[in-house]
Design a protein around this motif. Sequence first.
Motif, PDB file in Angstrom:
ATOM      1  N   UNK A  82       4.212   2.064 -20.242  1.00 17.78           N
ATOM      2  CA  UNK A  82       5.447   2.383 -19.534  1.00 17.78           C
ATOM      3  C   UNK A  82       5.164   2.689 -18.074  1.00 17.78           C
ATOM      4  N   UNK A  83       6.057   2.199 -17.217  1.00 14.15           N
ATOM      5  CA  UNK A  83       5.926   2.521 -15.814  1.00 14.15           C
ATOM      6  C   UNK A  83       4.794   1.765 -15.139  1.00 14.15           C
ATOM      7  N   UNK A  84       4.401   2.264 -13.963  1.00 22.50           N
ATOM      8  CA  UNK A  84       3.345   1.642 -13.170  1.00 22.50           C
ATOM      9  C   UNK A  84       1.988   2.204 -13.559  1.00 22.50           C
ATOM     10  N   UNK A  85       0.983   1.360 -13.514  1.00 25.39           N
ATOM     11  CA  UNK A  85      -0.381   1.801 -13.755  1.00 25.39           C
ATOM     12  C   UNK A  85      -0.943   2.431 -12.482  1.00 25.39           C
ATOM     13  N   UNK A  86      -2.015   3.236 -12.596  1.00 27.67           N
ATOM     14  CA  UNK A  86      -2.589   3.836 -11.385  1.00 27.67           C
ATOM     15  C   UNK A  86      -2.994   2.820 -10.330  1.00 27.67           C
ATOM     16  N   UNK A  87      -3.527   1.659 -10.740  1.00 27.93           N
ATOM     17  CA  UNK A  87      -3.904   0.645  -9.750  1.00 27.93           C
ATOM     18  C   UNK A  87      -2.681   0.090  -9.032  1.00 27.93           C
ATOM     19  N   UNK A  88      -1.565  -0.071  -9.742  1.00 22.21           N
ATOM     20  CA  UNK A  88      -0.340  -0.554  -9.101  1.00 22.21           C
ATOM     21  C   UNK A  88       0.223   0.491  -8.144  1.00 22.21           C
ATOM     22  N   UNK A  89       0.135   1.760  -8.520  1.00 24.27           N
ATOM     23  CA  UNK A  89       0.598   2.823  -7.625  1.00 24.27           C
ATOM     24  C   UNK A  89      -0.255   2.853  -6.364  1.00 24.27           C
ATOM     25  N   UNK A  90      -1.581   2.682  -6.521  1.00 22.27           N
ATOM     26  CA  UNK A  90      -2.451   2.625  -5.352  1.00 22.27           C
ATOM     27  C   UNK A  90      -2.151   1.449  -4.456  1.00 22.27           C
ATOM     28  N   UNK A  91      -1.774   0.307  -5.057  1.00 22.54           N
ATOM     29  CA  UNK A  91      -1.413  -0.868  -4.260  1.00 22.54           C
ATOM     30  C   UNK A  91      -0.172  -0.587  -3.423  1.00 22.54           C
ATOM     31  N   UNK A  92       0.826   0.079  -4.001  1.00 22.42           N
ATOM     32  CA  UNK A  92       2.022   0.425  -3.236  1.00 22.42           C
ATOM     33  C   UNK A  92       1.701   1.415  -2.120  1.00 22.42           C
ATOM     34  N   UNK A  93       0.774   2.333  -2.390  1.00 20.15           N
ATOM     35  CA  UNK A  93       0.431   3.329  -1.373  1.00 20.15           C
ATOM     36  C   UNK A  93      -0.239   2.691  -0.167  1.00 20.15           C
ATOM     37  N   UNK A  94      -0.852   1.526  -0.328  1.00 25.94           N
ATOM     38  CA  UNK A  94      -1.501   0.874   0.797  1.00 25.94           C
ATOM     39  C   UNK A  94      -0.511   0.371   1.843  1.00 25.94           C
ATOM     40  N   UNK A  95       0.786   0.392   1.537  1.00 25.20           N
ATOM     41  CA  UNK A  95       1.792   0.021   2.526  1.00 25.20           C
ATOM     42  C   UNK A  95       2.219   1.200   3.389  1.00 25.20           C
ATOM     43  N   UNK A  96       1.705   2.407   3.110  1.00 21.82           N
ATOM     44  CA  UNK A  96       2.011   3.564   3.949  1.00 21.82           C
ATOM     45  C   UNK A  96       1.548   3.310   5.378  1.00 21.82           C
ATOM     46  N   UNK A  97       2.345   3.742   6.338  1.00 26.46           N
ATOM     47  CA  UNK A  97       1.988   3.606   7.745  1.00 26.46           C
ATOM     48  C   UNK A  97       1.100   4.767   8.172  1.00 26.46           C
ATOM     49  N   UNK A  98       0.006   4.449   8.840  1.00 23.93           N
ATOM     50  CA  UNK A  98      -0.925   5.457   9.346  1.00 23.93           C
ATOM     51  C   UNK A  98      -1.161   5.189  10.834  1.00 23.93           C
ATOM     52  N   UNK A  99      -1.764   6.167  11.486  1.00 22.31           N
ATOM     53  CA  UNK A  99      -2.051   6.064  12.916  1.00 22.31           C
ATOM     54  C   UNK A  99      -3.522   5.719  13.115  1.00 22.31           C
ATOM     55  N   UNK A 100      -3.779   4.727  13.942  1.00 20.74           N
ATOM     56  CA  UNK A 100      -5.153   4.314  14.235  1.00 20.74           C
ATOM     57  C   UNK A 100      -5.391   4.373  15.736  1.00 20.74           C
TER      58      UNK A 100
END
Length: 272
Positions: free
Chosen positions: A7-25
């Motif tokens: 059920x729901x998203x797996x941890x690897x899928x959640x991590x993939x979505x988190x990679x779209x977070x905007x960060x400052x470089x």
Amino acid sequence: MAFPLPRGLTPSEIGFLAEMEMVTVVPRQRLEGLELLGGPIEPLVPPQRASLPLWLALLLKRQRRANIMPPSWLHPEPLNLILEVESQHPDYRDTFSPPPPLPGQPSIRDDGLAPTARPQYTPDGNRYYASPPFLPQNTAQAEGFSSRDPPALPFHWVEMGNMMLESASDDLVEPDQIRRLLKDLREVRLAKMRAGTDVLDAAATGGGGVALTGVGAMEVGEERGFLTGVVDNLRKLGASKEQARREQMAEQRANGAYDGAQDEEEEDYMEF
């Protein structure tokens, strides 16, 4: 035979979505702009800061072409404050610390103001409301945090912290202490989620829902199986009690000891 998906998203899928977070470089060399699905990226000119998706920032970090600035919450001092709130503050013994406000919301210390999210618009003029990971919750803030707006954990705080510690630990202040604080925070919040058996019992019997305000994406994904399993078992127990009650009422009807007033109670009783 194919195995059913969890059920729901797996941890690897959640991590993939988190990679779209905007960060400052902070780029270390000039780089041309890019046309991405999420929108164009402006040319990178050192030492000017720029906002990039986390996956691209990690790629440039591995190539030693940019440094990642950690967000304001990913420092030892704000993490210590959040841990103190989660474990010692009387208002959050059974709940979680509030998440960052949405764009357009007032500060959590602005009493008496109703929070209202600010809509955004597409190039075609369609209105929408952004949600993580499409919110600037992990970009570095020049002013850091203040006593008026205390630090808060974003929706992808677990994934963000792990990725930064794994690939950009040299850009963090005291990474070993940050790793320890993140571990302590996960343990405290995990204990809160697993301690709410009374709330889960009420939710299983139709008495309300489970409040998960402030819970992160990875925390929901990891505890989804436990929470749904407990609720399902509680529903089965409730169904067996209901079946036993019905059998007792049928026996009373057969023996002539049935009270007609019990029909009204049966109509008001909620079946599982």
